[in-house]
Design a protein around this motif. Structure first.
Motif, PDB file in Angstrom:
ATOM      1  N   THR A 472     -39.728  40.288 -55.408  1.00 24.65           N
ATOM      2  CA  THR A 472     -40.997  40.947 -55.967  1.00 24.65           C
ATOM      3  C   THR A 472     -41.896  41.693 -55.038  1.00 24.65           C
ATOM      4  O   THR A 472     -42.435  42.550 -55.691  1.00 24.65           O
ATOM      5  CB  THR A 472     -41.961  39.098 -56.006  1.00 24.65           C
ATOM      6  OG1 THR A 472     -41.285  38.450 -56.678  1.00 24.65           O
ATOM      7  CG2 THR A 472     -43.541  39.673 -56.205  1.00 24.65           C
ATOM      8  N   THR A 475     -40.175  44.875 -55.739  1.00 26.88           N
ATOM      9  CA  THR A 475     -40.551  45.400 -57.333  1.00 26.88           C
ATOM     10  C   THR A 475     -42.080  46.034 -57.216  1.00 26.88           C
ATOM     11  O   THR A 475     -42.302  47.195 -57.814  1.00 26.88           O
ATOM     12  CB  THR A 475     -40.675  44.460 -58.425  1.00 26.88           C
ATOM     13  OG1 THR A 475     -39.357  43.746 -58.329  1.00 26.88           O
ATOM     14  CG2 THR A 475     -40.992  44.912 -59.736  1.00 26.88           C
ATOM     15  N   MET A 476     -43.031  45.179 -56.692  1.00 25.49           N
ATOM     16  CA  MET A 476     -44.630  45.608 -56.492  1.00 25.49           C
ATOM     17  C   MET A 476     -44.403  47.124 -55.649  1.00 25.49           C
ATOM     18  O   MET A 476     -45.181  48.205 -55.846  1.00 25.49           O
ATOM     19  CB  MET A 476     -45.171  44.770 -55.675  1.00 25.49           C
ATOM     20  CG  MET A 476     -45.324  43.512 -56.748  1.00 25.49           C
ATOM     21  SD  MET A 476     -46.497  43.978 -57.960  1.00 25.49           S
ATOM     22  CE  MET A 476     -47.912  44.355 -57.331  1.00 25.49           C
ATOM     23  N   TYR A 477     -43.768  46.998 -54.443  1.00 24.73           N
ATOM     24  CA  TYR A 477     -43.843  48.353 -53.672  1.00 24.73           C
ATOM     25  C   TYR A 477     -43.186  49.673 -54.438  1.00 24.73           C
ATOM     26  O   TYR A 477     -43.846  50.830 -54.244  1.00 24.73           O
ATOM     27  CB  TYR A 477     -43.154  48.194 -52.372  1.00 24.73           C
ATOM     28  CG  TYR A 477     -43.001  49.316 -51.484  1.00 24.73           C
ATOM     29  CD1 TYR A 477     -44.094  49.571 -50.612  1.00 24.73           C
ATOM     30  CD2 TYR A 477     -42.051  50.115 -51.255  1.00 24.73           C
ATOM     31  CE1 TYR A 477     -44.375  50.465 -49.839  1.00 24.73           C
ATOM     32  CE2 TYR A 477     -42.122  51.075 -50.180  1.00 24.73           C
ATOM     33  CZ  TYR A 477     -43.248  51.279 -49.488  1.00 24.73           C
ATOM     34  OH  TYR A 477     -43.392  52.313 -48.641  1.00 24.73           O
ATOM     35  N   LYS A 478     -42.238  49.504 -55.149  1.00 24.30           N
ATOM     36  CA  LYS A 478     -41.718  50.559 -56.067  1.00 24.30           C
ATOM     37  C   LYS A 478     -42.675  50.920 -56.849  1.00 24.30           C
ATOM     38  O   LYS A 478     -42.858  52.007 -57.142  1.00 24.30           O
ATOM     39  CB  LYS A 478     -40.143  50.243 -56.625  1.00 24.30           C
ATOM     40  CG  LYS A 478     -39.002  50.093 -55.507  1.00 24.30           C
ATOM     41  CD  LYS A 478     -37.790  49.606 -56.168  1.00 24.30           C
ATOM     42  CE  LYS A 478     -36.555  49.421 -55.297  1.00 24.30           C
ATOM     43  NZ  LYS A 478     -35.374  49.138 -55.987  1.00 24.30           N
ATOM     44  N   ALA A 479     -43.212  49.916 -57.654  1.00 26.50           N
ATOM     45  CA  ALA A 479     -44.347  50.337 -58.581  1.00 26.50           C
ATOM     46  C   ALA A 479     -45.450  51.138 -57.989  1.00 26.50           C
ATOM     47  O   ALA A 479     -45.903  52.124 -58.409  1.00 26.50           O
ATOM     48  CB  ALA A 479     -44.723  48.939 -59.212  1.00 26.50           C
ATOM     49  N   MET A 480     -45.982  50.516 -56.808  1.00 22.14           N
ATOM     50  CA  MET A 480     -47.134  51.247 -56.068  1.00 22.14           C
ATOM     51  C   MET A 480     -46.779  52.771 -55.889  1.00 22.14           C
ATOM     52  O   MET A 480     -47.403  53.490 -55.924  1.00 22.14           O
ATOM     53  CB  MET A 480     -47.453  50.518 -54.936  1.00 22.14           C
ATOM     54  CG  MET A 480     -48.080  49.232 -54.988  1.00 22.14           C
ATOM     55  SD  MET A 480     -48.077  48.231 -53.796  1.00 22.14           S
ATOM     56  CE  MET A 480     -48.785  49.276 -52.604  1.00 22.14           C
ATOM     57  N   LYS A 482     -44.460  54.610 -57.379  1.00 21.95           N
ATOM     58  CA  LYS A 482     -44.468  55.394 -58.595  1.00 21.95           C
ATOM     59  C   LYS A 482     -45.774  56.027 -59.081  1.00 21.95           C
ATOM     60  O   LYS A 482     -45.958  56.770 -59.753  1.00 21.95           O
ATOM     61  CB  LYS A 482     -43.531  54.528 -59.567  1.00 21.95           C
ATOM     62  CG  LYS A 482     -43.305  55.080 -60.815  1.00 21.95           C
ATOM     63  CD  LYS A 482     -42.336  54.356 -61.837  1.00 21.95           C
ATOM     64  CE  LYS A 482     -42.071  55.266 -63.091  1.00 21.95           C
ATOM     65  NZ  LYS A 482     -41.092  54.513 -64.028  1.00 21.95           N
ATOM     66  N   LEU A 483     -46.568  54.842 -58.911  1.00 26.03           N
ATOM     67  CA  LEU A 483     -48.049  55.111 -59.443  1.00 26.03           C
ATOM     68  C   LEU A 483     -48.734  55.911 -58.524  1.00 26.03           C
ATOM     69  O   LEU A 483     -50.049  56.300 -59.062  1.00 26.03           O
ATOM     70  CB  LEU A 483     -48.821  53.740 -59.698  1.00 26.03           C
ATOM     71  CG  LEU A 483     -48.107  52.819 -60.977  1.00 26.03           C
ATOM     72  CD1 LEU A 483     -48.613  51.393 -60.997  1.00 26.03           C
ATOM     73  CD2 LEU A 483     -48.349  53.315 -62.227  1.00 26.03           C
TER      74      LEU A 483
END
Length: 485
Positions: A472, A475-480, A482-483
């Protein structure tokens, strides 16, 4: 009896104030307490303070001008009104129209949070502001920063110069009648050491760089933030393209106001080599028309004997070392009884002369001929950064060359000293000429703590990244990333 006459009379024993050292302790303590119990004065209260101050200044302007002249020995009431009183009145009017807008919270971007979180910044009053003023513009330099500080919701105590005690006593009386001293107070007679050596929430000092360093050392004991306005040697440049007579009319007005006792006065002048004789002739005609004799009441006295002797020594030092001093009046160069020195141009100056080493603060203007603008820029940059820099040129390339190849607290093109009267621009020095600034919105910000406030939304996104760490979190860190949050 006028307010000035009343201020000069000894008070009845029953009405005598406490000694200045005791009074500053008392007023400071009560302002501190008030700043904690009523930390955020409303916009209406701040506007009312500025209205009260403006009404006081307008009602008593004649007595104020008389008090300033008494402290100088002579200063024209017209100069005091236009340079000090009008500037403060217009500053009050400008500021009070904008207080509500300046006080509004500012929305800011939210990062590293989700689900309805909000960021805002609110201007928070600092608390109690100490204002230490010089004698040369004793009213404006006391109340101009006070306008900014009051607009920001602070309380202020003012220490005026030892040479301004007639004005200090008058302003103490007028302000005490108009304001509760938990809002604004003037303390006559208090020493600089006694005044500054306490835990102010902000301290502003206007004066010399050497004294400014002492003030800053004292403030450091309490981690008090400081604003320093320190002056220095402000250069003036007449470019090849600019009309000599027009330049002389404008820069000499700024130079000889208050007999040159102005922190932003042109201190030395660069003139194209071949145009120096033309400038001298133009200057003679202009000065004689404005000050037909040395004893005219329109020409200000030097503030005291110490300053007068310093200026006469500065002029004598220059001529002894080979300078050519040009008296711009057809009479004696000085009058000891009036403490007046005639306006002078000083040619053929050398680096070892006092007039080129120290801030002049008087009616003496050294001229440095030049052939190439690059040598002018090099000279300016080899010396301390000035409070003001003046350029007379209509050529855009010349203007840009000077602007982007020099550093100064402020700059004025095709005039002198007028930039100080622009309420929508900050005023302040850089390096040896000071730090911080006031006037306008920048003054409001200077005397505020811009307080950030984060408000979390209904859910905290950060909790999705709480331990135990695993997929989790990844996933969250990669999303941050990317965003690009």
């Amino acid at each position: 009896m006028s307010n000035l006459a009343e201020a000069q009379q000894p008070e009845n024993t029953s009405q005598q104030r406490a000694p200045s050292s005791e009074r500053i302790d008392d007023v400071f303590a009560r302002q501190k307490a008030a700043s904690r119990t009523h930390a955020y004065p409303t916009a209406a209260e701040r506007i009312a303070h500025l209205d009260t101050l403006a009404n006081l200044l307008e009602t008593h302007q004649d007595a104020i001008a008389e008090a300033i002249s008494a402290d100088f020995g002579n200063r024209a009431a017209q100069e005091s009104k236009v340079l000090e009183i009008f500037g403060l009145l217009s500053g009050c009017h400008y500021t009070k129209k904008r207080i509500k807008r300046w006080m509004k919270p500012q929305k800011r971007h939210v990062g590293l949070a989700f689900f309805g979180a909000k960021n805002r910044v609110i201007p928070q009053p600092k608390g109690v502001v100490g204002i230490v003023t010089p004698w040369n513009y004793p009213l404006f330099l006391a109340l101009s920063p006070a306008i900014s500080a009051l607009a920001a919701g602070n309380r202020c105590i003012i220490k005026m110069a030892a040479n301004s005690q007639t004005l200090a006593r008058l302003m103490d009386k007028l302000i005490s009648e108009a304001f509760d001293d938990t809002v604004l107070a003037v303390i006559p007679g208090v020493s600089a050491q006694t005044f500054t050596d306490r835990p102010w929430d902000h301290l502003i000092f206007t004066g010399s760089p050497s004294t400014g360093k002492t003030v800053m050392e004292t403030a450091a004991k309490y981690l008090t933030p400081v604003t320093l306005e320190l002056g220095g040697k402000s250069p003036t440049i007449i470019a090849e393209d600019y009309d000599i007579k027009t330049a002389a009319e404008r820069l000499l007005f700024g130079k000889f106001l208050n007999a040159g006792q102005t922190c932003v006065a042109p201190d030395y002048l660069f003139v194209p080599e071949q145009k120096v004789p033309d400038f001298i002739e133009a200057a003679k005609a202009i000065v004689k028309a404005r000050y037909p004799r040395l004893d005219t009441p329109d020409y200000t006295s030097v503030i005291d004997e110490k300053a007068y002797q310093r200026l006469t020594q500065t002029l004598d030092d220059a001529t002894t070392k080979g300078a050519n001093a040009v008296n711009l009046l057809d009479e004696a160069a000085r009058d000891d009884s009036l403490r007046k020195i005639a306006p002078h141009l000083v040619c053929d100056v050398k680096p070892d002369m006092m007039i080129m080493r120290d801030e002049i603060f008087g009616p003496l203007l050294p001229i440095k001929p030049y052939r190439d603008l690059d040598e002018v820029i090099q000279y300016i940059n080899e010396n301390e950064r000035p409070l003001a820099l003046y350029l007379y040129s209509n050529n855009k390339a010349t203007q840009d060359k000077v602007i982007y190849n020099t550093l100064s607290g402020g700059m004025c093109i095709n005039d002198s000293v007028v930039h100080v009267a622009q309420h929508d621009m900050p005023f302040g020095g850089v390096g040896n000429s000071g730090m911080g600034h006031y006037h306008g919105h920048e003054g409001f910000v200077e005397f505020s703590k811009m307080r950030p406030i984060f408000q979390q939304g209904p859910m905290s996104g950060l909790l999705m990244m709480a331990p135990p760490y695993g997929k989790t979190f990844d996933t969250m860190y990669k999303a941050m990333l990317k965003l690009k949050l």
